[in-house]
Design an enzyme around this catalytic site. Structure first.
Site, PDB file in Angstrom:
ATOM      1  N   TYR A  85       0.841  -1.211   0.000  1.00 25.90           N
ATOM      2  CA  TYR A  85       0.000   0.000   0.000  1.00 25.90           C
ATOM      3  C   TYR A  85       0.870   1.253   0.000  1.00 25.90           C
ATOM      4  O   TYR A  85       0.675   2.168  -0.813  1.00 25.90           O
ATOM      5  CB  TYR A  85      -0.890  -0.058   1.238  1.00 25.90           C
ATOM      6  CG  TYR A  85      -1.833   1.106   1.423  1.00 25.90           C
ATOM      7  CD1 TYR A  85      -2.915   1.293   0.568  1.00 25.90           C
ATOM      8  CD2 TYR A  85      -1.670   2.003   2.483  1.00 25.90           C
ATOM      9  CE1 TYR A  85      -3.803   2.351   0.755  1.00 25.90           C
ATOM     10  CE2 TYR A  85      -2.548   3.050   2.683  1.00 25.90           C
ATOM     11  CZ  TYR A  85      -3.612   3.225   1.811  1.00 25.90           C
ATOM     12  OH  TYR A  85      -4.482   4.274   1.998  1.00 25.90           O
TER      13      TYR A  85
HETATM   14  N1  LIG Z   1     -10.176   6.073   5.132  1.00 21.74           N
HETATM   15  C1  LIG Z   1      -9.032   6.616   5.501  1.00 21.74           C
HETATM   16  O1  LIG Z   1      -8.885   7.086   6.627  1.00 21.74           O
HETATM   17  C2  LIG Z   1      -7.884   6.709   4.528  1.00 21.74           C
HETATM   18  C3  LIG Z   1      -6.616   7.039   4.998  1.00 21.74           C
HETATM   19  C4  LIG Z   1      -5.578   7.209   4.084  1.00 21.74           C
HETATM   20  C5  LIG Z   1      -5.822   7.044   2.722  1.00 21.74           C
HETATM   21  N2  LIG Z   1      -7.063   6.683   2.294  1.00 21.74           N
HETATM   22  C6  LIG Z   1      -7.265   6.547   0.851  1.00 21.74           C
HETATM   23  O2  LIG Z   1      -8.455   7.226   0.475  1.00 21.74           O
HETATM   24  C7  LIG Z   1      -9.112   6.515  -0.599  1.00 21.74           C
HETATM   25  C8  LIG Z   1     -10.513   6.130  -0.191  1.00 21.74           C
HETATM   26  O3  LIG Z   1     -10.447   5.406   1.012  1.00 21.74           O
HETATM   27  P1  LIG Z   1     -11.706   4.632   1.653  1.00 21.74           P
HETATM   28  O4  LIG Z   1     -11.402   4.500   3.093  1.00 21.74           O
HETATM   29  O5  LIG Z   1     -12.974   5.226   1.210  1.00 21.74           O
HETATM   30  O6  LIG Z   1     -11.514   3.186   1.004  1.00 21.74           O
HETATM   31  P2  LIG Z   1     -12.556   2.019   0.859  1.00 21.74           P
HETATM   32  O7  LIG Z   1     -11.768   0.754   0.921  1.00 21.74           O
HETATM   33  O8  LIG Z   1     -13.689   2.186   1.838  1.00 21.74           O
HETATM   34  O9  LIG Z   1     -13.097   2.275  -0.607  1.00 21.74           O
HETATM   35  C9  LIG Z   1     -12.261   2.100  -1.690  1.00 21.74           C
HETATM   36  C10 LIG Z   1     -13.073   2.219  -2.966  1.00 21.74           C
HETATM   37  O10 LIG Z   1     -12.294   1.654  -3.997  1.00 21.74           O
HETATM   38  C11 LIG Z   1     -13.096   0.780  -4.739  1.00 21.74           C
HETATM   39  N3  LIG Z   1     -12.316  -0.335  -5.234  1.00 21.74           N
HETATM   40  C12 LIG Z   1     -11.551  -1.184  -4.519  1.00 21.74           C
HETATM   41  N4  LIG Z   1     -11.030  -2.116  -5.332  1.00 21.74           N
HETATM   42  C13 LIG Z   1     -11.481  -1.849  -6.583  1.00 21.74           C
HETATM   43  C14 LIG Z   1     -11.307  -2.457  -7.840  1.00 21.74           C
HETATM   44  N5  LIG Z   1     -10.565  -3.554  -8.011  1.00 21.74           N
HETATM   45  N6  LIG Z   1     -11.927  -1.909  -8.907  1.00 21.74           N
HETATM   46  C15 LIG Z   1     -12.714  -0.814  -8.770  1.00 21.74           C
HETATM   47  N7  LIG Z   1     -12.908  -0.186  -7.603  1.00 21.74           N
HETATM   48  C16 LIG Z   1     -12.294  -0.704  -6.522  1.00 21.74           C
HETATM   49  C17 LIG Z   1     -14.186   0.291  -3.819  1.00 21.74           C
HETATM   50  O11 LIG Z   1     -15.319  -0.077  -4.575  1.00 21.74           O
HETATM   51  C18 LIG Z   1     -14.413   1.496  -2.933  1.00 21.74           C
HETATM   52  O12 LIG Z   1     -15.413   2.314  -3.499  1.00 21.74           O
HETATM   53  C19 LIG Z   1      -8.214   5.332  -0.904  1.00 21.74           C
HETATM   54  O13 LIG Z   1      -7.303   5.682  -1.915  1.00 21.74           O
HETATM   55  C20 LIG Z   1      -7.495   5.101   0.399  1.00 21.74           C
HETATM   56  O14 LIG Z   1      -6.290   4.404   0.224  1.00 21.74           O
HETATM   57  C21 LIG Z   1      -8.096   6.500   3.158  1.00 21.74           C
END
Ligand SMILES: NC(=O)c1ccc[n+]([C@@H]2O[C@H](COP(=O)([O-])OP(=O)(O)OC[C@H]3O[C@@H](n4cnc5c(N)ncnc54)[C@H](O)[C@@H]3O)[C@@H](O)[C@H]2O)c1
Length: 250
Positions: free
Chosen positions: A153
């Site tokens: 990641y």
């Molecule tokens: N939630 C946090 O606190 C946090 C912290 C740091 C970074 N992020 C980043 O922010 C972004 C959103 O995070 P989140 O928590 O909403 O993540 P999440 O895991 O809840 O959602 C991820 C999204 O990506 C989509 N996805 C996953 N695999 C896929 C695939 N193979 N094809 C198409 N779509 C796919 C899912 O459908 C989902 O809508 C991500 O890039 C994550 O790495 C989140």
């Protein structure tokens, strides 16, 4: 209505932060194409956006499949005829120590992260040139700090930041802005973890200067609206921490 008449493509828009971004964009007048893996969740979010009066369009696509990734921009152009904003939000990964990180685990993170981001940016470029568009990519404090158990990641996320800096240098002459958001928000994945490990969750929240996790729409979505709007036209190559002050590394 800071995004009136703008066409936005948002990956991972069905749930979590991506869904929050979709809602924030819809309320600012954007028309939205969003990518998701799960048909049911995608259709549900699409209906929510339509109910808000937004012209929304769900594209079911698996970002681990590069052939599917390259078919996305033509679908958006086929439907709307232009593209103003590209938000690369989707990412999937499995968190294990380096010695347990298999090629499949590495592929999952690199394909949904850096590869999907790169291919969508490259395929969107001709259209972004026409609109002097905006790109907002998603990275993570986990990458910046090199958090344990997150090799695949962190590597993918820092590659996305490097790619964004290069694109900001190459594409500034076209009037295209490329920025990165590092969020912290209570998406369904974090909520699941909170239910299973309430003490660890509370410890984590206590370490956030703002003492709370961000809201996917109000905190993260609105920051992305700002970077996608004309208000951010002189900001590029920047990483915006939208994490309540949690990560100080740059
Ligand atoms: N939630 C946090 O606190 C946090 C912290 C740091 C970074 N992020 C980043 O922010 C972004 C959103 O995070 P989140 O928590 O909403 O993540 P999440 O895991 O809840 O959602 C991820 C999204 O990506 C989509 N996805 C996953 N695999 C896929 C695939 N193979 N094809 C198409 N779509 C796919 C899912 O459908 C989902 O809508 C991500 O890039 C994550 O790495 C989140």
């Amino acid at each position: 209505m800071r995004l009136a008449n703008k066409i936005a493509l948002i990956t991972g828009g069905s749930s979590g932060i991506g869904r929050g971004i979709c809602h924030a964009f819809a309320k600012e007048g954007a028309s939205i194409a969003f990518v998701g893996l799960n048909e049911e969740k995608g259709r549900k979010t699409e209906q929510e956006l339509l109910d808000l009066g937004c012209d929304a369009f769900f594209i079911r696509s698996d970002l681990t499949d590069r052939k599917e990734v390259v078919s996305i921009i033509p679908k958006v152009i086929g439907r709307y005829g232009k593209l103003d904003v590209l938000v690369n939000n989707a990412h999937a990964s499995k968190n294990v120590p380096i010695e347990e990180t298999t090629e499949d685990i590495m592929d999952l993170s690199l394909n949904t992260g850096i590869w999907a981001t790169f291919l969508l940016m490259k395929n969107a470029l001709p259209y972004l040139k026409e609109t002097k568009g905006k790109v907002v990519n998603f990275a993570s404090g986990a990458g910046m700090e090199g958090l344990g158990n997150q090799a695949s990641y962190a590597a993918s996320k820092e590659a996305i930041r490097a790619l964004s800096r290069v694109a900001s240098n190459e594409w500034g002459k076209y009037g295209i802005n490329v920025n990165v958001v590092c969020p912290l928000a209570d998406s369904p994945g974090v909520q699941e973890w909170q239910d299973k490990h309430p003490h660890s969750y509370q410890k984590m929240v206590d370490l956030i200067p703002m003492r709370r996790l961000g809201d996917s729409e109000k905190d993260i979505g609105k920051s992305v609206v700002f970077l996608a709007s004309d208000d951010a036209s002189y900001i590029t190559g920047h990483t915006l921490m939208v994490d309540g002050g949690a990560v100080k590394a740059r």
